[in-house]
Write a protein that holds these residues in place. Structure first.
Motif, PDB file in Angstrom:
ATOM      1  N   GLN A   1       0.856  -1.445   0.015  1.00 13.71           N
ATOM      2  CA  GLN A   1      -0.186   0.033   0.123  1.00 13.71           C
ATOM      3  C   GLN A   1       0.799   1.637   0.215  1.00 13.71           C
ATOM      4  O   GLN A   1       0.088   1.934  -0.729  1.00 13.71           O
ATOM      5  N   ILE A   2       1.847   1.131   1.545  1.00 16.61           N
ATOM      6  CA  ILE A   2       2.689   2.347   0.642  1.00 16.61           C
ATOM      7  C   ILE A   2       3.275   2.655  -0.685  1.00 16.61           C
ATOM      8  O   ILE A   2       3.544   3.972  -1.259  1.00 16.61           O
ATOM      9  N   ARG A   3       4.064   1.530  -1.042  1.00 13.12           N
ATOM     10  CA  ARG A   3       4.837   2.145  -2.255  1.00 13.12           C
ATOM     11  C   ARG A   3       3.955   2.140  -4.016  1.00 13.12           C
ATOM     12  O   ARG A   3       4.400   3.044  -4.951  1.00 13.12           O
ATOM     13  N   ARG A   4       2.532   2.211  -3.109  1.00 18.49           N
ATOM     14  CA  ARG A   4       1.659   2.480  -4.354  1.00 18.49           C
ATOM     15  C   ARG A   4       1.486   3.720  -3.904  1.00 18.49           C
ATOM     16  O   ARG A   4       0.904   4.226  -5.064  1.00 18.49           O
ATOM     17  N   SER A   5       0.924   4.156  -3.011  1.00 21.05           N
ATOM     18  CA  SER A   5       1.115   5.884  -2.133  1.00 21.05           C
ATOM     19  C   SER A   5       2.320   6.011  -3.471  1.00 21.05           C
ATOM     20  O   SER A   5       1.363   8.023  -3.380  1.00 21.05           O
ATOM     21  N   LEU A   6       3.101   5.859  -3.522  1.00 21.30           N
ATOM     22  CA  LEU A   6       4.038   7.290  -3.585  1.00 21.30           C
ATOM     23  C   LEU A   6       4.348   7.077  -5.344  1.00 21.30           C
ATOM     24  O   LEU A   6       5.276   8.031  -6.040  1.00 21.30           O
ATOM     25  N   LEU A   7       3.347   6.380  -6.000  1.00 19.60           N
ATOM     26  CA  LEU A   7       3.847   6.438  -7.804  1.00 19.60           C
ATOM     27  C   LEU A   7       2.269   6.962  -8.277  1.00 19.60           C
ATOM     28  O   LEU A   7       0.799   7.226  -7.000  1.00 19.60           O
ATOM     29  N   GLN A   8       2.404   8.224  -9.203  1.00 17.10           N
ATOM     30  CA  GLN A   8       1.546   8.726 -10.096  1.00 17.10           C
ATOM     31  C   GLN A   8       1.640   8.183 -11.398  1.00 17.10           C
ATOM     32  O   GLN A   8       2.246   7.863 -11.856  1.00 17.10           O
ATOM     33  N   PRO A   9       0.526   8.486 -11.735  1.00 16.28           N
ATOM     34  CA  PRO A   9       0.056   7.714 -13.103  1.00 16.28           C
ATOM     35  C   PRO A   9       0.859   8.113 -14.200  1.00 16.28           C
ATOM     36  O   PRO A   9       2.062   6.798 -14.461  1.00 16.28           O
ATOM     37  N   ALA A  10       1.668   8.613 -14.114  1.00 15.40           N
ATOM     38  CA  ALA A  10       2.971   9.638 -15.422  1.00 15.40           C
ATOM     39  C   ALA A  10       3.669   9.079 -14.828  1.00 15.40           C
ATOM     40  O   ALA A  10       4.392   8.272 -15.900  1.00 15.40           O
ATOM     41  N   ASP A  11       4.234   8.447 -13.672  1.00  5.38           N
ATOM     42  CA  ASP A  11       5.539   7.594 -12.970  1.00  5.38           C
ATOM     43  C   ASP A  11       5.848   6.492 -14.516  1.00  5.38           C
ATOM     44  O   ASP A  11       5.942   5.116 -14.048  1.00  5.38           O
ATOM     45  N   VAL A  12       4.429   5.697 -14.249  1.00  4.05           N
ATOM     46  CA  VAL A  12       4.092   4.092 -14.929  1.00  4.05           C
ATOM     47  C   VAL A  12       3.829   3.590 -16.180  1.00  4.05           C
ATOM     48  O   VAL A  12       3.200   3.141 -17.184  1.00  4.05           O
ATOM     49  N   GLY A  13       3.306   5.310 -16.936  1.00  5.26           N
ATOM     50  CA  GLY A  13       3.602   5.395 -18.324  1.00  5.26           C
ATOM     51  C   GLY A  13       2.069   5.620 -18.240  1.00  5.26           C
ATOM     52  O   GLY A  13       1.222   5.146 -19.604  1.00  5.26           O
ATOM     53  N   LEU A  14       1.150   5.835 -17.499  1.00  8.69           N
ATOM     54  CA  LEU A  14      -1.297   5.609 -18.071  1.00  8.69           C
ATOM     55  C   LEU A  14      -0.573   7.154 -17.809  1.00  8.69           C
ATOM     56  O   LEU A  14      -0.312   7.901 -17.205  1.00  8.69           O
ATOM     57  N   PRO A  15      -1.764   6.401 -18.988  1.00 10.71           N
ATOM     58  CA  PRO A  15      -2.549   8.404 -18.978  1.00 10.71           C
ATOM     59  C   PRO A  15      -3.014   9.177 -17.729  1.00 10.71           C
ATOM     60  O   PRO A  15      -3.222   8.773 -16.070  1.00 10.71           O
ATOM     61  N   ASP A  16      -2.673  10.184 -17.835  1.00  9.33           N
ATOM     62  CA  ASP A  16      -3.745  11.034 -16.336  1.00  9.33           C
ATOM     63  C   ASP A  16      -4.399  12.651 -16.936  1.00  9.33           C
ATOM     64  O   ASP A  16      -3.791  13.655 -17.733  1.00  9.33           O
ATOM     65  N   PHE A  17      -6.105  12.192 -16.715  1.00 13.05           N
ATOM     66  CA  PHE A  17      -6.546  13.072 -17.064  1.00 13.05           C
ATOM     67  C   PHE A  17      -7.406  14.129 -16.156  1.00 13.05           C
ATOM     68  O   PHE A  17      -7.676  14.521 -16.309  1.00 13.05           O
ATOM     69  N   GLY A  18      -5.581  14.773 -14.982  1.00 11.81           N
ATOM     70  CA  GLY A  18      -5.900  15.326 -14.383  1.00 11.81           C
ATOM     71  C   GLY A  18      -7.424  15.216 -13.115  1.00 11.81           C
ATOM     72  O   GLY A  18      -7.523  16.297 -12.617  1.00 11.81           O
ATOM     73  N   GLU A  19      -8.064  14.271 -13.036  1.00  8.86           N
ATOM     74  CA  GLU A  19      -9.364  14.219 -12.420  1.00  8.86           C
ATOM     75  C   GLU A  19      -8.796  14.076 -10.759  1.00  8.86           C
ATOM     76  O   GLU A  19      -7.640  13.564 -10.455  1.00  8.86           O
ATOM     77  N   ARG A  20      -9.405  14.540 -10.091  1.00  7.87           N
ATOM     78  CA  ARG A  20      -8.744  14.632  -8.481  1.00  7.87           C
ATOM     79  C   ARG A  20      -8.681  13.143  -7.735  1.00  7.87           C
ATOM     80  O   ARG A  20      -9.856  12.582  -8.049  1.00  7.87           O
ATOM     81  N   ARG A  21      -7.729  13.477  -6.655  1.00  9.50           N
ATOM     82  CA  ARG A  21      -8.062  11.724  -6.408  1.00  9.50           C
ATOM     83  C   ARG A  21      -8.038  11.387  -5.019  1.00  9.50           C
ATOM     84  O   ARG A  21      -7.097  12.275  -4.684  1.00  9.50           O
ATOM     85  N   ARG A  22      -9.001  10.885  -4.758  1.00 11.31           N
ATOM     86  CA  ARG A  22      -9.739  10.694  -3.322  1.00 11.31           C
ATOM     87  C   ARG A  22      -8.145  10.410  -2.352  1.00 11.31           C
ATOM     88  O   ARG A  22      -8.028  10.710  -1.282  1.00 11.31           O
ATOM     89  N   VAL A  23      -7.480   9.415  -2.632  1.00 10.28           N
ATOM     90  CA  VAL A  23      -6.297   8.980  -2.063  1.00 10.28           C
ATOM     91  C   VAL A  23      -4.719   9.131  -2.725  1.00 10.28           C
ATOM     92  O   VAL A  23      -5.059   8.946  -3.634  1.00 10.28           O
ATOM     93  N   PRO A  24      -3.449   9.063  -2.249  1.00 11.34           N
ATOM     94  CA  PRO A  24      -2.506   9.312  -3.155  1.00 11.34           C
ATOM     95  C   PRO A  24      -2.083   7.920  -4.191  1.00 11.34           C
ATOM     96  O   PRO A  24      -2.154   7.382  -3.442  1.00 11.34           O
ATOM     97  N   GLY A  25      -1.262   9.176  -5.062  1.00  5.60           N
ATOM     98  CA  GLY A  25      -0.375   7.802  -5.814  1.00  5.60           C
ATOM     99  C   GLY A  25      -1.837   6.585  -6.337  1.00  5.60           C
ATOM    100  O   GLY A  25      -2.934   7.264  -6.958  1.00  5.60           O
ATOM    101  N   LEU A  26      -1.448   5.949  -6.849  1.00  9.58           N
ATOM    102  CA  LEU A  26      -2.120   4.643  -8.175  1.00  9.58           C
ATOM    103  C   LEU A  26      -2.747   4.568  -7.289  1.00  9.58           C
ATOM    104  O   LEU A  26      -2.755   4.178  -5.866  1.00  9.58           O
ATOM    105  N   ARG A  27      -4.113   4.281  -7.761  1.00  8.81           N
ATOM    106  CA  ARG A  27      -5.171   2.549  -7.228  1.00  8.81           C
ATOM    107  C   ARG A  27      -5.294   1.403  -7.035  1.00  8.81           C
ATOM    108  O   ARG A  27      -3.909   1.234  -8.418  1.00  8.81           O
ATOM    109  N   ARG A  28      -5.897   0.903  -6.529  1.00 12.25           N
ATOM    110  CA  ARG A  28      -5.308  -0.722  -7.093  1.00 12.25           C
ATOM    111  C   ARG A  28      -5.616  -1.032  -8.636  1.00 12.25           C
ATOM    112  O   ARG A  28      -5.126  -1.876  -8.253  1.00 12.25           O
TER     113      ARG A  28
END
Length: 306
Positions: free
Chosen positions: A12-39
């Motif tokens: 969970q903690i390591r997932r929270s440290l990543l953003q979509p752009a860090d792993v090549g996923l598109p980021d549509f600018g939506e507001r995320r409820r939790v930091p980092g990648l979703r499950r």
């Protein structure tokens, strides 16, 4: 802490440290409820189902295969040490309640001979919890000259390097960049917690440090691991002043979890001269007297009887 919780917490903690752009996923600018990648994003990257990954993170699924763990490590961008730590956590989870009996730590004759072979180079033998099991004279003078030199021989009183770094003012002042040293110490304790999940004394140590040091508690919550290797540190010693040293860790093959940490300096540098001065200062009186006689030349012949 429950072993399955350790695995889920790490994921969970390591997932929270990543953003979509860090792993090549598109980021549509939506507001995320939790930091980092979703499950669901991490599950997609690792090629596993969302329900399976959720059970793994929640500690419900206890039998992740090595292939799944490797896929998760790649998705999280873990390095080699972090990937091995992930496998250690999963292995501990699979063992469940089976506890491994850990033998008391000590230094055998071969290790003490190796310690002596370093001569005047500062050297310290550390155990799996970073307890000081032995040191040579210069190692004691460099790292803990304010402590009794015989204290490592007393198992109930042995100093612990993690405890010294966080709770001992003398040791804290030794390191110019103390936060960097402290994070390395925490990362190595994290590594040990994954390798020795049944070490109750290690758990007590971690709990003590978290209670007594807010800095430790913060760094521990980051869930970073560090390997034992070589690191360069600038130190300020009360006897010999500034030192730029390389601290190298050598594994002791016959003793699980033990290593010798040796301090060296660049040849011909002021730091090397300072280490020589420190070795001279902590040498036995008889040895220093012998060196003084050699430096002054042959002693004159004596007459009569003593």
């Amino acid at each position: 802490m429950n072993k399955s919780v350790r695995l889920g917490e790490f994921l969970q903690i390591r997932r929270s440290l990543l953003q979509p752009a860090d792993v090549g996923l598109p980021d549509f600018g939506e507001r995320r409820r939790v930091p980092g990648l979703r499950r669901d994003e991490l599950a997609q990257l690792a090629g596993v189902s969302l329900s399976y990954y959720t059970r793994l993170e929640q500690g419900v699924s206890l039998n992740a295969s090595p292939e799944v763990l490797d896929a998760l490590a790649r998705a999280l961008g873990l390095d080699e040490v972090e990937q091995a730590h992930l496998h250690d956590l999963a292995h501990a989870t699979r063992r469940g309640s089976k506890r491994r009996r850990l033998a008391p730590e000590h230094t055998d004759d071969a290790t003490r001979q190796l310690l002596g072979a370093f001569g005047d180079a500062p050297a310290v033998v550390l155990g799996r919890r970073s307890d000081v099991l032995a040191w040579n004279r210069t190692g004691h003078a460099l790292f803990a000259g304010h402590l009794d030199p015989q204290i490592p021989d007393q198992p109930d009183r042995r100093p612990n390097m993690a405890r010294l770094v966080f709770l001992d003012a003398h040791t804290r002042d030794l390191f110019v960049d103390w936060p960097r040293k402290a994070r390395a110490v925490v990362g190595k304790l994290r590594l040990a917690a994954g390798q020795y999940p049944d070490d109750s004394t290690l758990a007590v140590l971690i709990g003590e440090l978290a209670m007594k040091s807010a800095e430790f508690a913060t760094m521990w919550s980051e869930n970073r691991v560090r390997n034992w290797d070589m690191a360069a540190y600038r130190m300020r010693h009360p006897l010999v002043g500034r030192l730029d040293l390389n601290l190298q860790s050598l594994t002791i093959p016959q003793e699980s979890g033990q290593r010798i940490v040796v301090a060296t300096a660049e040849a011909g540098s002021g730091s090397q001269a300072a280490l020589h001065l420190l070795a001279r200062a902590c040498a036995p009186l008889a040895r220093r007297a012998g060196h003084s006689s050699e430096a002054a030349g042959p002693a004159p012949a004596r007459t009569g009887t003593s």
